[in-house]
Design a protein around this motif. Structure first.
Motif, PDB file in Angstrom:
ATOM      1  N   GLN A 173       0.820  -1.217   0.000  1.00 16.58           N
ATOM      2  CA  GLN A 173       0.000   0.000   0.000  1.00 16.58           C
ATOM      3  C   GLN A 173       0.852   1.264   0.000  1.00 16.58           C
ATOM      4  O   GLN A 173       2.030   1.251   0.394  1.00 16.58           O
ATOM      5  CB  GLN A 173      -0.913  -0.016   1.223  1.00 16.58           C
ATOM      6  N   SER A 174       0.224   2.344  -0.408  1.00 18.96           N
ATOM      7  CA  SER A 174       0.876   3.647  -0.391  1.00 18.96           C
ATOM      8  C   SER A 174       1.026   4.138   1.053  1.00 18.96           C
ATOM      9  O   SER A 174       0.438   3.568   1.987  1.00 18.96           O
ATOM     10  CB  SER A 174       0.083   4.648  -1.229  1.00 18.96           C
ATOM     11  N   LYS A 220      -6.705   9.831  -2.690  1.00 21.16           N
ATOM     12  CA  LYS A 220      -6.753   8.525  -3.345  1.00 21.16           C
ATOM     13  C   LYS A 220      -5.557   7.734  -2.838  1.00 21.16           C
ATOM     14  O   LYS A 220      -4.418   8.176  -2.989  1.00 21.16           O
ATOM     15  CB  LYS A 220      -6.669   8.687  -4.861  1.00 21.16           C
ATOM     16  N   SER A 229      -3.530   3.816  -2.646  1.00 21.69           N
ATOM     17  CA  SER A 229      -3.363   2.717  -3.585  1.00 21.69           C
ATOM     18  C   SER A 229      -2.850   1.442  -2.934  1.00 21.69           C
ATOM     19  O   SER A 229      -2.325   1.444  -1.819  1.00 21.69           O
ATOM     20  CB  SER A 229      -2.401   3.137  -4.700  1.00 21.69           C
ATOM     21  N   CYS A 230      -3.009   0.363  -3.685  1.00 24.54           N
ATOM     22  CA  CYS A 230      -2.582  -0.974  -3.262  1.00 24.54           C
ATOM     23  C   CYS A 230      -2.051  -1.696  -4.489  1.00 24.54           C
ATOM     24  O   CYS A 230      -2.822  -2.051  -5.390  1.00 24.54           O
ATOM     25  CB  CYS A 230      -3.752  -1.722  -2.658  1.00 24.54           C
ATOM     26  N   LYS A 231      -0.734  -1.906  -4.538  1.00 20.79           N
ATOM     27  CA  LYS A 231      -0.099  -2.589  -5.665  1.00 20.79           C
ATOM     28  C   LYS A 231      -0.069  -4.089  -5.386  1.00 20.79           C
ATOM     29  O   LYS A 231       0.517  -4.549  -4.390  1.00 20.79           O
ATOM     30  CB  LYS A 231       1.320  -2.044  -5.846  1.00 20.79           C
ATOM     31  N   ALA A 262      -9.782   0.181  -9.904  1.00 21.75           N
ATOM     32  CA  ALA A 262      -8.595  -0.632 -10.144  1.00 21.75           C
ATOM     33  C   ALA A 262      -8.062  -0.359 -11.530  1.00 21.75           C
ATOM     34  O   ALA A 262      -8.837  -0.062 -12.460  1.00 21.75           O
ATOM     35  CB  ALA A 262      -8.916  -2.121  -9.985  1.00 21.75           C
ATOM     36  N   ASP A 263      -6.745  -0.439 -11.687  1.00 20.41           N
ATOM     37  CA  ASP A 263      -6.087  -0.284 -12.976  1.00 20.41           C
ATOM     38  C   ASP A 263      -5.381  -1.596 -13.285  1.00 20.41           C
ATOM     39  O   ASP A 263      -4.343  -1.900 -12.679  1.00 20.41           O
ATOM     40  CB  ASP A 263      -5.097   0.887 -12.917  1.00 20.41           C
ATOM     41  N   THR A 293      -3.085  -2.426  -9.763  1.00 18.35           N
ATOM     42  CA  THR A 293      -3.210  -1.563  -8.584  1.00 18.35           C
ATOM     43  C   THR A 293      -4.683  -1.247  -8.323  1.00 18.35           C
ATOM     44  O   THR A 293      -5.432  -0.916  -9.251  1.00 18.35           O
ATOM     45  CB  THR A 293      -2.414  -0.264  -8.766  1.00 18.35           C
ATOM     46  N   TYR A 303      -7.461   1.013  -5.849  1.00 21.51           N
ATOM     47  CA  TYR A 303      -7.520   2.332  -5.201  1.00 21.51           C
ATOM     48  C   TYR A 303      -8.814   2.466  -4.396  1.00 21.51           C
ATOM     49  O   TYR A 303      -9.822   1.832  -4.693  1.00 21.51           O
ATOM     50  CB  TYR A 303      -7.518   3.441  -6.245  1.00 21.51           C
ATOM     51  N   GLN A 307     -10.840   6.114  -3.029  1.00 18.64           N
ATOM     52  CA  GLN A 307     -10.719   7.561  -3.031  1.00 18.64           C
ATOM     53  C   GLN A 307     -11.898   8.226  -2.357  1.00 18.64           C
ATOM     54  O   GLN A 307     -13.003   7.678  -2.315  1.00 18.64           O
ATOM     55  CB  GLN A 307     -10.539   8.085  -4.455  1.00 18.64           C
ATOM     56  N   CYS A 338      -5.753  -2.903   2.500  1.00 19.43           N
ATOM     57  CA  CYS A 338      -6.066  -3.563   1.247  1.00 19.43           C
ATOM     58  C   CYS A 338      -6.179  -5.054   1.531  1.00 19.43           C
ATOM     59  O   CYS A 338      -5.423  -5.596   2.361  1.00 19.43           O
ATOM     60  CB  CYS A 338      -4.937  -3.271   0.252  1.00 19.43           C
TER      61      CYS A 338
END
Lengths: 122, 111
Positions: A6-7, A19, A21-23, A72-73, A78, A80, A82, A96
Motif C-alpha cells: 500500500q501507499s 486517493k 493505492s494498493c499494488k 482498479a487499474d 493496482t 484504489y 478515493q 487492502c
C-alpha cells in the motif's frame, strides 16, 4: 508469492480529496476480487467494498456506498480507494485485502496489505 | 454495534487454554460454514488464523482451533504462549451479495 503493498500515510484537511493505492503482485490481478477494510482508531474491522478488476464490478458495504469510490487499474495491477471530500471521521487505518468470495459475499481473507494510515485534521 | 458479538476481553496463563466465542444469527454464523478468525497484534495487519469454521492456513500452529454450534462459533487457543497476546476478530459469510459481518474483537491477554 502474493503481495499487497500500500501507499504511505497521509495527513489531510477536512474537505480535501484523497486517493490511496494498493499494488498487487504474485497472482492474476484481473481474475480475483480485491478491496478495502477500515479500522478506526481503537476500533474493530469493517468491510468497505471490493472490486473485480477484470470487469470493474464493484460491491460496497451499505455504510460506505456513496462515501468512497473503489477502482482498479489492470495495466499496473493496482487498486484504489478515493474520497472526494474528507471528514475528520475518515481518520482510520485502511487495509487492502484480497478476499475469498462466494456469490459476492466475503468468506475469508488470506492476504492483507500493510495498511495506510489516513489522518484528517484541521 | 457489531453484527457478531464477541466478549471484549479474555485471558489465560501460559500453557492454559482459552476459548473466545462469536455469536451471530441463523443468517450468518448459523447458516453457513464460513466463519473466519483473525489475529491482530498492535500496529500490524490482521492475520488469518482459522477459515471455514475449523481449517488452519498453512503456518498457523495447531494450538489454534475453531468450532461452531448453532449460531455461535468459537476459537480455542491451547498451550497459551506470550506471542498469542493480541486482538482476535471473527467474521462470517452472510449470504450472496452481502459482504459479510465482523465481530467487535476480543483482546486476549496472556497473564
Amino acid at each position: 508469492e502474493v503481495q499487497l503493498v500500500q501507499s504511505g500515510a497521509e495527513v489531510k484537511k477536512p474537505g480535501e480529496s484523497l486517493k490511496i493505492s494498493c499494488k498487487a503482485s504474485g497472482y492474476t490481478f484481473s481474475s480475483d476480487w480485491i478491496g478495502w477494510v477500515r479500522q478506526m482508531p481503537g476500533k474493530g474491522l469493517e468491510w468497505m467494498g471490493f472490486i473485480w478488476p477484470g470487469d470493474s464490478d464493484t460491491r460496497y458495504s451499505p455504510s460506505f456506498q456513496g462515501q468512497v469510490t473503489i477502482s482498479a487499474d489492470k495495466s499496473i495491477t493496482t487498486a484504489y480507494v478515493q474520497w472526494s471530500s474528507l471528514k475528520a471521521s475518515d481518520t482510520a487505518m485502511y487495509y487492502c485485502a484480497r478476499p475469498i468470495m462466494v456469490r459476492e459475499g466475503v468468506v475469508s481473507i488470506f492476504y492483507w496489505g500493510q495498511g495506510t494510515l489516513v489522518t484528517v485534521s484541521s | 454495534q457489531s453484527a457478531l458479538t464477541q466478549p471484549p476481553s479474555a485471558s489465560g496463563s501460559p500453557g492454559q487454554s482459552v476459548t473466545i466465542s462469536c455469536t451471530g444469527t441463523s443468517s450468518d454464523v448459523g447458516g453457513y460454514n464460513y466463519v473466519s478468525w483473525y489475529q491482530q497484534h498492535p500496529g500490524k495487519a490482521p492475520k488469518l488464523m482459522i477459515y471455514d469454521v475449523n481449517k488452519r492456513p498453512s503456518g498457523v500452529p495447531d494450538r489454534f482451533s475453531g468450532s461452531k454450534s448453532g449460531n455461535t462459533a468459537s476459537l480455542t487457543v491451547s498451550g497459551l504462549q506470550a506471542e498469542d497476546e493480541a486482538d482476535y476478530y471473527c467474521s462470517s459469510y452472510a449470504g450472496s451479495n452481502n459482504l459479510g459481518v465482523f465481530g467487535g474483537g476480543t483482546k486476549l491477554t496472556v497473564l
